[in-house]
Design a protein around this motif. Structure first.
Motif, PDB file in Angstrom:
ATOM      1  N   GLN A  20      42.851  48.252  37.320  1.00 29.12           N
ATOM      2  CA  GLN A  20      42.318  47.718  37.659  1.00 29.12           C
ATOM      3  C   GLN A  20      41.298  47.672  38.613  1.00 29.12           C
ATOM      4  OE1 GLN A  20      45.906  45.521  37.163  1.00 29.12           O
ATOM      5  NE2 GLN A  20      44.458  43.694  35.906  1.00 29.12           N
TER       6      GLN A  20
ATOM      7  N   PHE B  41      38.379  42.357  42.829  1.00 27.10           N
ATOM      8  CA  PHE B  41      37.283  42.411  44.345  1.00 27.10           C
ATOM      9  C   PHE B  41      37.475  40.849  44.646  1.00 27.10           C
ATOM     10  CE2 PHE B  41      35.147  39.462  40.628  1.00 27.10           C
ATOM     11  CZ  PHE B  41      35.967  39.929  39.281  1.00 27.10           C
TER      12      PHE B  41
ATOM     13  N   LEU C  48      31.490  34.175  39.973  1.00 28.33           N
ATOM     14  CA  LEU C  48      31.183  35.585  39.219  1.00 28.33           C
ATOM     15  C   LEU C  48      29.423  35.816  39.265  1.00 28.33           C
ATOM     16  CD1 LEU C  48      33.893  34.523  36.166  1.00 28.33           C
ATOM     17  CD2 LEU C  48      33.981  36.469  38.077  1.00 28.33           C
TER      18      LEU C  48
ATOM     19  N   ALA D   1      29.911  39.596  40.552  1.00 27.03           N
ATOM     20  CA  ALA D   1      28.874  40.639  39.731  1.00 27.03           C
ATOM     21  C   ALA D   1      27.395  40.849  39.669  1.00 27.03           C
ATOM     22  CB  ALA D   1      28.715  39.797  38.087  1.00 27.03           C
TER      23      ALA D   1
ATOM     24  N   MET E 191      27.717  43.468  42.101  1.00 26.30           N
ATOM     25  CA  MET E 191      28.840  44.794  41.851  1.00 26.30           C
ATOM     26  C   MET E 191      28.049  45.655  40.931  1.00 26.30           C
ATOM     27  SD  MET E 191      32.690  42.831  41.865  1.00 26.30           S
ATOM     28  CE  MET E 191      33.342  44.603  40.821  1.00 26.30           C
TER      29      MET E 191
ATOM     30  N   VAL F  38      35.890  41.369  33.021  1.00 28.49           N
ATOM     31  CA  VAL F  38      36.946  40.930  34.482  1.00 28.49           C
ATOM     32  C   VAL F  38      37.982  40.255  33.102  1.00 28.49           C
ATOM     33  CG1 VAL F  38      36.259  38.579  35.654  1.00 28.49           C
ATOM     34  CG2 VAL F  38      34.790  40.604  35.579  1.00 28.49           C
ATOM     35  N   ARG F  39      39.436  40.069  34.173  1.00 25.73           N
ATOM     36  CA  ARG F  39      39.893  39.365  33.730  1.00 25.73           C
ATOM     37  C   ARG F  39      40.518  38.085  33.985  1.00 25.73           C
ATOM     38  NH1 ARG F  39      45.690  43.096  32.711  1.00 25.73           N
ATOM     39  NH2 ARG F  39      44.350  43.648  30.867  1.00 25.73           N
ATOM     40  N   ARG F  40      40.831  38.067  35.303  1.00 27.60           N
ATOM     41  CA  ARG F  40      41.028  36.614  36.504  1.00 27.60           C
ATOM     42  C   ARG F  40      40.398  36.187  37.608  1.00 27.60           C
ATOM     43  NH1 ARG F  40      44.573  36.565  32.508  1.00 27.60           N
ATOM     44  NH2 ARG F  40      46.062  37.750  33.246  1.00 27.60           N
ATOM     45  N   THR F  41      40.615  35.518  37.867  1.00 27.27           N
ATOM     46  CA  THR F  41      40.229  34.871  39.164  1.00 27.27           C
ATOM     47  C   THR F  41      40.676  33.760  39.976  1.00 27.27           C
ATOM     48  OG1 THR F  41      38.336  33.031  38.819  1.00 27.27           O
ATOM     49  CG2 THR F  41      36.988  35.391  38.220  1.00 27.27           C
ATOM     50  N   TRP F  42      40.568  33.975  40.946  1.00 23.30           N
ATOM     51  CA  TRP F  42      41.080  33.203  42.159  1.00 23.30           C
ATOM     52  C   TRP F  42      40.150  33.093  43.381  1.00 23.30           C
ATOM     53  CZ3 TRP F  42      42.588  37.913  40.760  1.00 23.30           C
ATOM     54  CH2 TRP F  42      42.346  39.196  41.660  1.00 23.30           C
TER      55      TRP F  42
END
Lengths: 385, 693
Positions: A263, A266, A286, A290, A293, A305-309
């Protein structure tokens, strides 16, 4: 109700408190770690993306992080636990003369400290990171000795080993008082217990200020928040952590690396900073990250993208940690204000704290502690945090 | 195989085209997903998990997990969400996919931010009903749905609906209710509809991130949010629970009733609630053999009329039984079940193994309410309706949506919007579980009369509504009461058969002595297609719960109207059984014989987290070591870090804690985080892309 007597009570089982507990236990001390969260590393450790570099420009951080790298790199062989350490290096890219100048200026300092880091022109850099956008690329620095690990797994590894060595951990316990009599720490009180001790280490990360208030001190720690994310896994294609320090609307730095799982994880540094403890997801992150990147590495475009926190950086006025004994209260130590670098400084710092408490400091340690003294005047600001 | 006929669903296909899977040339039809096209050829293994090489296939059929990952023209895509294209080269995913190289960044624009008074997430029965109420008041509303048409799960429902006829279209098939509601939504000029548009996150700044038409990321800031996202299926722990061929009822219905492929030859169902019972009936309509159904409780939890429909068709129903394992290497080859004791523990020695190729897990639903919870946490003005608020029948969802629509109108300050008190009462009634069962009343007298094989209290009244003589009565204040045929006031049954046609439970017959006193004609409803039964055929007459009564002759077949698909079969039966006949069975019971020896699956491979292949054993050991924080389990094992974000393993983990006797107030839940579904970085960057169309 928990009770008992301990040589040391550590407040905070995170990136700093957990390896510190291990080092203290290894030094033969009876140590108790208290944390208000339900399990280890549930504060800011779990939010970290795991980059580990020694290539700072401040000698104290260089020293601590170098030791961290030694500990992490040797961990699996020594303990049989995979913490996903990868020695992929760091690459800082330069697309404008501004970054080229900043990075090259830093090299002078970094070389003076004997760090393995070099300037590469665009062609040489593209050999290491072939998927960088070649358009306008001037070059960048490469430090092959740096790397990354899983903060979660590393923190758990320290936790397991610390307990094996006799350290005690109590979770869901909020420290509510630190008893000081005759100028010396005597005990720690929590919502669930009372523990006699002569030494307290504040390793409470973003919440260090509140712990300081329990002994009447006001630590200049102000948390701000950074958002991070992780993608789906793909086959390995990226070795180093890639850092882009070009300013963009809403952010300064942007950085990412590929995890052992495949994975990409970032993060960006919001600019202006988002001050406070708010860790709720925002709609700004995002699109902001994004765009940077995909522009920097077009190959990332189709990566999902799977997950953000969001996690907290406990900031100090000059961007360097506060480490050392309080002058006002005997037995009260600080290991706070990691400014988002707890994972890369914590293991080295833990050992230094153990030497500080057992009175076995080396001359190098004294230099580190002088730089990181909580009693310093906050004037300088590290060029590259 | 693709379905080439269906008793209820129209089958229309355009000209096929070719694509390849692993180099093999196959046909596909426009509009088919890669998954449907592969399943049509019996291909169930789409790839192998990078962690342990286990075969992977379709699981959710809903874009939520990543188990159907394939490589299409060099790009990793979810087979269930990606339409197959002419000439597409599809490869099985093995190991981690290569990220395709790209020469230059795409063109990127600012992500659009849109303000709207009302955003409705989910265009199923609840969301559509709310949008209609809002539209009727001229309130500007954006309704989004992640599928290519409105209707939600209604579009998969070939059966007639229960409920109140005047309030929620009871007696009409789900697919037809979807069409009617769709038309009503489209008639509202203030309602905008985005299809193939998935909500990805509700943010603390009150914006909702939406993947619009699968190609563009936009941020919508509503004054009021309505979450009507429906439900997701619960998973179950058993050996072999991730083999290709094990999937949820929703996924199965999607493949069969939407994609029109025969997703199984021999199906075994786990769970006797309405979802499992209805899915079994749908399978039979698609000419799939239902080998059996297990239910752990002593009785099926679903409506008795649904259970009876299956039983009449000869499906063995194993109550007080549970699944032990799904067996097979590359996919399901058989299922092993066992009887359970009063504490639901399998009783040794009662194991039975049945050959089958598909195991359908229908053990209950959980609300998809994460957006609602986030919106509440963030202080947004938010409502939830339908299954997202409370799991119930679709008829209840329609009412709950209507009420939510009016509440939103009130919240937006519309004057004079009232919620009729009878709506609230009806909503409550429609949500109610099956009630008391009663004994059948003595058969009524007369030459012609209906027999109501409906002895359980369920909210349903179409029979009472359609009777032209008003002789079938249900308490109008509480439609859960059982229907009664009461010939009064000199009126008598006309033998019109309307009640037989309309009953969603297929639980009404008409007994007619007018032509023959000794061998009366019994009219039974039949939904397996007009071609399946002809005048003169010998068929087995069965009673309401499926017990064989006699071999009888078909005296006639009546087809009503060209758009209705219930066939009325007229049987000539002996007088003594006339009032007991409730249906017919065409074939002998399917060959559901157990293997001589039960198969025992040895590997302890019950998977808790299917995305990251974390076994129950590993997690159980952590729980026994004292771990109580799910986030710690996640940190150590990666359970919950996968594509689905803990949506599948989260409920299973709670179940495991309960099973281990841990008081649940000691347990800390996963922290829910965005995103709802994985989406390419380029779309967040403001580029347009068509990868997951």
């Amino acid at each position: 109700m928990g009770k008992g007597a301990f040589d040391v009570v550590v407040v905070g089982a995170g990136s700093v408190g957990t390896p510190a507990a291990l080092a203290l236990a290894e030094a033969g001390l009876d140590v108790l770690v208290l944390d208000r969260f339900p399990s280890v590393g549930q504060g800011s450790n779990k939010a970290a993306i795991g980059g580990i570099r020694a290539t700072h420009s401040d000698p104290a951080k260089i020293s601590l992080a170098k030791r961290t790298i030694e500990i992490l790199a040797a961990w699996e062989a020594a303990h049989g636990q995979d913490i996903e350490w990868r020695s992929g290096g760091y690459v800082f890219v330069a697309y404008t003369p501004r970054e080229e100048r900043i990075l090259k200026d830093l090299l002078v300092v970094q070389h003076a400290y004997g760090l393995g880091i070099e300037w590469l022109d665009a062609k040489a850099l593209l050999e290491i990171v072939p998927d960088l956008n070649p358009r306008g690329l001037i070059g960048g620095t490469h430090s092959p000795g740096d790397g990354h690990c899983s903060p979660l797994l590393a923190c758990h590894a320290f936790y397991d080993e610390a307990r094996r060595r006799g350290a005690s951990f109590r979770f869901g316990e909020q420290v509510t008082g630190i008893e000081v009599r005759e100028g010396r720490v005597r005990a720690v009180r929590s919502n669930k217990g009372y523990y006699e001790t002569q030494v307290v280490i504040n390793a409470a990360g973003p919440w260090a200020r509140a712990v300081g208030k329990l002994v009447g001190l006001d630590h200049p720690i102000v948390p701000d928040s950074h958002e991070a994310g992780v993608t789906e896994p793909v086959a390995h294609f990226l070795d180093p952590m890639v850092v882009d320090i070009r300013p963009a609307p809403g952010s300064s730095n942007c950085y990412f690396h590929q995890l052992a799982s495949g994975q990409i994880t970032f993060c960006i540094t919001p600019d202006p900073p988002i001050v406070g403890e708010d860790c709720r997801e925002t709609s700004a992150f995002l699109p902001m990250v994004a765009r940077r990147m995909v522009d920097l590495m077009p190959r990332l475009a189709s990566l999902r993208v799977r997950r953000t926190w969001r996690g907290l950086y406990p900031m100090t006025p000059d961007g360097s940690p506060l480490v050392g004994w309080a002058q006002e209260i005997e037995g009260y130590a600080m290991a706070i204000g990691m400014c988002g670098q707890g994972v890369m400084l914590g293991p080295g710092l833990g050992e230094l704290l153990a030497r500080m408490i057992t009175g076995t400091l080396t001359s190098d340690d004294h230099e580190v502690l002088e730089v990181l003294s909580p009693h310093r005047s906050f004037v300088a600001h590290e060029a590259l945090k | 195989m693709r379905l080439d006929r269906h008793p209820i669903l129209p089958i229309e296909r355009e000209e096929p085209f070719r694509f390849t899977f692993e180099g093999q040339e196959l046909d596909a039809y426009p509009g088919e997903t890669i998954a449907a096209a592969l399943v049509a050829y019996g291909i169930r293994t789409f790839g192998y998990h990078p962690k342990d090489g286990s075969p992977q296939g379709i699981y959710c059929a809903n874009g939520q997990c990543a188990q159907c990952l394939v490589i299409a023209d060099g790009k990793p895509v979810k087979a269930c969400m990606t339409l197959v294209q002419p000439g597409m080269r599809v490869e099985a995913a093995a190991g981690l996919p290569e990220l395709p190289r790209v020469a230059a960044p795409p063109r990127m624009k600012e992500v659009e931010r849109i303000r709207v008074p009302v955003l409705v997430i989910g265009g199923g029965p609840a969301g559509m009903s709310a949008a209609i109420e809002l539209g009727a008041r001229g309130i500007r509303t954006l309704l989004i749905d992640d599928k290519h048409r409105l209707g939600g799960k209604l579009v998969l429902q070939t059966h007639r609906f229960f409920g109140a006829q005047d309030a929620v279209y009871a007696g009409t098939r789900g697919i037809d209710i979807a069409t009617r509601l769709d038309r009503e939504v489209r008639a509202q000029s203030s309602v905008e509809v985005w299809l193939s548009s998935t909500a990805l996150a509700v943010y603390s700044d009150h914006a909702v991130g939406i993947l619009r038409t699968g190609r563009e990321y936009v941020l919508v800031a509503p004054e009021v949010l309505l979450v009507a996202c429906g439900a997701r299926e619960k998973s179950l722990l058993f050996k072999g629970n991730t083999l290709p061929g094990v999937y949820g009822a929703g996924a199965f219905q999607t493949l069969v009733n939407r994609d029109l492929v025969r997703a199984a030859e021999k199906l075994f169902i786990v769970g006797g609630g309405n979802v499992g019972l209805i899915a079994g009936y749908h399978a039979i309509q698609a000419e799939i053999e239902v080998v059996g159904l297990v239910e752990a409780l002593p009785e099926c939890g679903g409506y008795k009329v649904h259970r009876d429909k299956l039983a009449r068709l000869g499906v063995p129903i194993w109550t007080s039984h549970t699944i032990l394992s799904a067996n097979g290497k590359e996919g399901v080859e058989s299922v092993t079940i066992a009887q359970v004791d009063e504490r639901f523990r399998p009783i040794p020695g009662t194991e039975k193994t049945f050959p089958c190729d598909t195991v359908l897990v229908a053990v209950g639903l959980d609300p998809v309410d994460e957006f609602y919870r986030k919106a509440q946490e963030f202080g947004m003005q938010a409502f939830a309706a339908g299954d997202a608020a409370e799991i119930a029948e679709a008829s209840a969802a329609i009412f709950s949506g209507k009420i939510a629509g009016r509440r939103i109108a009130q919240a937006l300050g519309q004057p004079d919007v009232e919620i009729p008190p009878e709506w609230e009462r009806m909503a409550k009634i429609l949500k109610s579980k099956p009630g008391q069962r009663g004994a059948p009343p003595p058969p009524p007298g007369g030459d012609v009369f209906p027999v109501l094989h409906c002895h359980e209290e369920i909210p349903c009244n179409p029979c009472a509504s359609v009777c032209p003589q008003r002789l079938i009565r249900i308490d109008p204040d509480d439609i859960r009461r059982r229907p009664q045929y009461v010939p009064t006031g000199g009126k008598a049954c006309l033998g019109c058969e309307r009640c037989v046609v309309v009953c969603p439970g297929l639980a009404i017959t008409l007994v007619d002595f007018r032509r023959d006193q000794d061998n009366p004609t019994v009219t039974v409803p039949f939904e397996l297609g007009v071609a399946a039964v002809r005048e003169g055929d010998r068929v087995t007459a069965v009673d309401a719960s499926g017990e064989r009564l006699a071999e009888v002759t078909v005296a006639g077949v009546r087809v009503i109207g060209k758009n209705d698909r219930t066939v009325l079969v007229k049987l000539s039966v002996p007088r003594r059984i006339a009032t007991r006949v409730a249906g017919i069975r065409l074939r002998a019971r399917p060959d559901a014989k157990a293997l001589p020896q039960p198969v025992e699956r040895l590997a302890d491979d019950e998977i808790l987290c299917r995305c990251e292949r974390v076994t129950v054993g590993v997690v159980r050991a952590l729980i026994r070591r004292g771990v109580r924080d799910m986030n710690e389990i996640k940190a150590i094992t990666r359970a919950g870090m996968g594509a689905c974000g803990g949506k599948t393993c989260g409920p299973l983990l709670w179940h495991l804690f309960r099973e281990e006797g841990v008081p649940l107030d000691e347990v800390t839940s996963y922290v829910p985080r965005p995103l709802f579904m994985e989406v390419p970085l380029a779309l967040f960057a403001g580029a347009e892309e068509t990868r997951d169309a």
